[in-house]
Each structure stands twice: as structure tokens, then as C-alpha cells.
Design an enzyme around this catalytic site. Sequence first.
Site, PDB file in Angstrom:
ATOM      1  N   ASP A  68      28.188  10.186 -40.617  1.00 30.17           N
ATOM      2  CA  ASP A  68      27.288   9.439 -40.335  1.00 30.17           C
ATOM      3  C   ASP A  68      26.992   8.885 -38.683  1.00 30.17           C
ATOM      4  O   ASP A  68      27.856   9.117 -37.976  1.00 30.17           O
ATOM      5  CB  ASP A  68      26.834   8.259 -41.158  1.00 30.17           C
ATOM      6  N   ASN A 139      30.088  -3.331 -49.777  1.00 27.41           N
ATOM      7  CA  ASN A 139      29.250  -3.309 -50.828  1.00 27.41           C
ATOM      8  C   ASN A 139      29.181  -1.923 -51.655  1.00 27.41           C
ATOM      9  O   ASN A 139      28.279  -1.918 -52.418  1.00 27.41           O
ATOM     10  CB  ASN A 139      27.782  -3.635 -50.139  1.00 27.41           C
ATOM     11  N   HIS A 141      29.042   0.786 -50.306  1.00 20.63           N
ATOM     12  CA  HIS A 141      28.463   2.293 -49.424  1.00 20.63           C
ATOM     13  C   HIS A 141      29.437   3.396 -49.278  1.00 20.63           C
ATOM     14  O   HIS A 141      30.698   3.113 -49.000  1.00 20.63           O
ATOM     15  CB  HIS A 141      27.712   1.892 -48.667  1.00 20.63           C
ATOM     16  N   GLU A 146      23.532   3.034 -48.735  1.00 22.93           N
ATOM     17  CA  GLU A 146      23.587   1.847 -49.096  1.00 22.93           C
ATOM     18  C   GLU A 146      23.423   1.938 -50.743  1.00 22.93           C
ATOM     19  O   GLU A 146      22.729   2.698 -51.130  1.00 22.93           O
ATOM     20  CB  GLU A 146      22.721   0.732 -48.402  1.00 22.93           C
TER      21      GLU A 146
HETATM   22  C1  GLP Z   1      30.991   2.368 -42.022  1.00 23.57           C
HETATM   23  C2  GLP Z   1      30.867   3.623 -42.305  1.00 23.57           C
HETATM   24  C3  GLP Z   1      31.614   4.086 -43.549  1.00 23.57           C
HETATM   25  C4  GLP Z   1      32.923   3.405 -43.676  1.00 23.57           C
HETATM   26  C5  GLP Z   1      32.905   2.067 -43.856  1.00 23.57           C
HETATM   27  C6  GLP Z   1      34.087   1.143 -44.023  1.00 23.57           C
HETATM   28  O1  GLP Z   1      29.702   1.625 -42.473  1.00 23.57           O
HETATM   29  N1  GLP Z   1      29.686   4.335 -42.242  1.00 23.57           N
HETATM   30  O2  GLP Z   1      31.734   5.494 -43.451  1.00 23.57           O
HETATM   31  O3  GLP Z   1      33.700   3.811 -44.888  1.00 23.57           O
HETATM   32  O4  GLP Z   1      32.091   1.641 -42.655  1.00 23.57           O
HETATM   33  O5  GLP Z   1      34.614   0.850 -42.852  1.00 23.57           O
HETATM   34  P1  GLP Z   1      35.966   0.560 -42.436  1.00 23.57           P
HETATM   35  O6  GLP Z   1      36.758   1.395 -42.832  1.00 23.57           O
HETATM   36  O7  GLP Z   1      36.036  -0.161 -41.361  1.00 23.57           O
HETATM   37  O8  GLP Z   1      36.361  -1.001 -43.445  1.00 23.57           O
END
Ligand code: GLP
Length: 251
Positions: A68, A139, A141, A146
Site C-alpha cells: 500500500d 483495528n 486491518h 480497514e
Molecule cells: C499500516 C500499514 C499496515 C501495517 C500496519 C501496522 O497501517 N498499512 O500494512 O501492518 O500499519 O503497523 P505497525 O507495524 O507500525 O504496527
Amino acid sequence: MVKVEVKSNFEEMSKKAAREVGKEILVRQNPVLGLPTGETPKGMYGLLVKYYEDGLIDFSNVTTFNLDEYYGISKDHPKSFHSYMKRHLFEKVNLSRENTYIPDGKTPREEIGDYCKKYEKEIVRTGGVDLQILGIGSNGHIGFNEPGSSFDSRTRLVELTEETLENSFGDSNDPPGEAITMGISTIMEARKIILLTSGGRKKRAVKRAIEGPITEECPGSVLQLHPDATAIVDEKAAEGLGSPQISGLPK
Ligand code: GLP
């Protein structure tokens, strides 16, 4: 069912993830990796760079697709996932630039439909994702899918929830409200999926994804339907798990 491997801490989780990626690179002729961003995979990227520097792995035949990118920010924005990937991996290993794909957050709005279709076609053209590494949002995702995202969704433009924006952009006064993300269905086409989770703040999301009902309200729960999905979870993130898959394993 999602297989679960509990590791004692972030470092051990990262080591296991880097080994799995390394293995994929060693055994396949043209490995295709699906890659995430965020805090969780940073240790894994650090180790992959080290394995490369030590001559253990070679990225010259590797292709990568990122999950993404924020919409509306340029590639060189410090918070873009382009910048993140450059910093943590691309600038440090011998990946050839034309083999790294990340959605372009500056795609004109009227071209997004075609652009996303093209992103998917590139994945298919390269043979499909062999190993998809995922993180999970608190959440539930995955990528930027989402809660409420359809399990049939493909790569597309999505709106981000306030919670997600707060987690990634803090109190910045101009956060991007949208992102381009691989869809849930796109993610599920990977041959193998590894979900990485670390820390107590992910406890609830991990439990819902791995042991909860399979529902679009928790996008991560779709992984229970994948034939080869493994969660590598550190002890803090695993605290709420009570499934028999892990109860017999040494911590
Ligand atoms: C973002 C990314 C996700 C990722 C998530 C968790 O929103 N788009 O792909 O898995 O954050 O991030 P973190 O590893 O910083 O908790």
C-alpha cells in the site's frame, strides 16, 4: 487455520521472519515477495540487509510488491512508504529498481481504476506473490483494508479511519485521508502468508484475527481461510491467545 509460532520477543520474531524470507529467496529462481511497512517489519528488514552484506542472500532476481501507499503524497515525502522502503531495504541491497513495485500515491484520481488494474496485472505477470509478509493494524486491518472491507476486494483507493491516521501521522495537520492498497482478495492469492505481530498493543487484533469469527469487521480474520498462513507472534502480542495450536509449544 492460521499456524502460530510464538517467539520470546521482537528480535526473535524478526529473526524467524528474516529466515523465512531468506529461504524463499534461496530456493526460488525468481522469488516474488509481498512487503509491508510499519514498525513491526523493521527488524526483519535490518536482518535481511545484514544477510545480504554477509553474502548469504542475493536480491538480483527478486521482485517485490508493496501492499500500500498513502494517497496524495509524493514518493519523496518522508512518511511515504516509498521513502520507508528505500530507507529500510531498497537502498541497502541489490534489488533492481524496476523489480520493486509500490503504488504511486500521486496517481491522478481519474486514472486510479486503470492504475490499480495494472498493479494487479504486474503481480500476475511476474508469476504471483510467493511469500506475502503482513502486519496488522490494531483495528484488524491488513494492508490498508480497514474493517468492513470486502473479502472480494482488489487493489483500489480506500479511505483511512481516524484511528489509522492517528497511529501513522500523529497530530500532523495535513494527514492523507486515503490510500491505495492491495485488496483482501489480492493478498489472499499469495502462495504463502506470514503475519508478524509484536507487542501488547496488538494483543486484541491478533486474537481476533487468529481465533475470532471470520468476518469483514476484522479483515485479518480472512487469513484463517488461507491454506498456508502462519502468524509469528512475540510473547506480548500472544498473551490473549488460548488456542490449542500454541498451548503445547515452548515459549
Ligand atoms: C499500516 C500499514 C499496515 C501495517 C500496519 C501496522 O497501517 N498499512 O500494512 O501492518 O500499519 O503497523 P505497525 O507495524 O507500525 O504496527
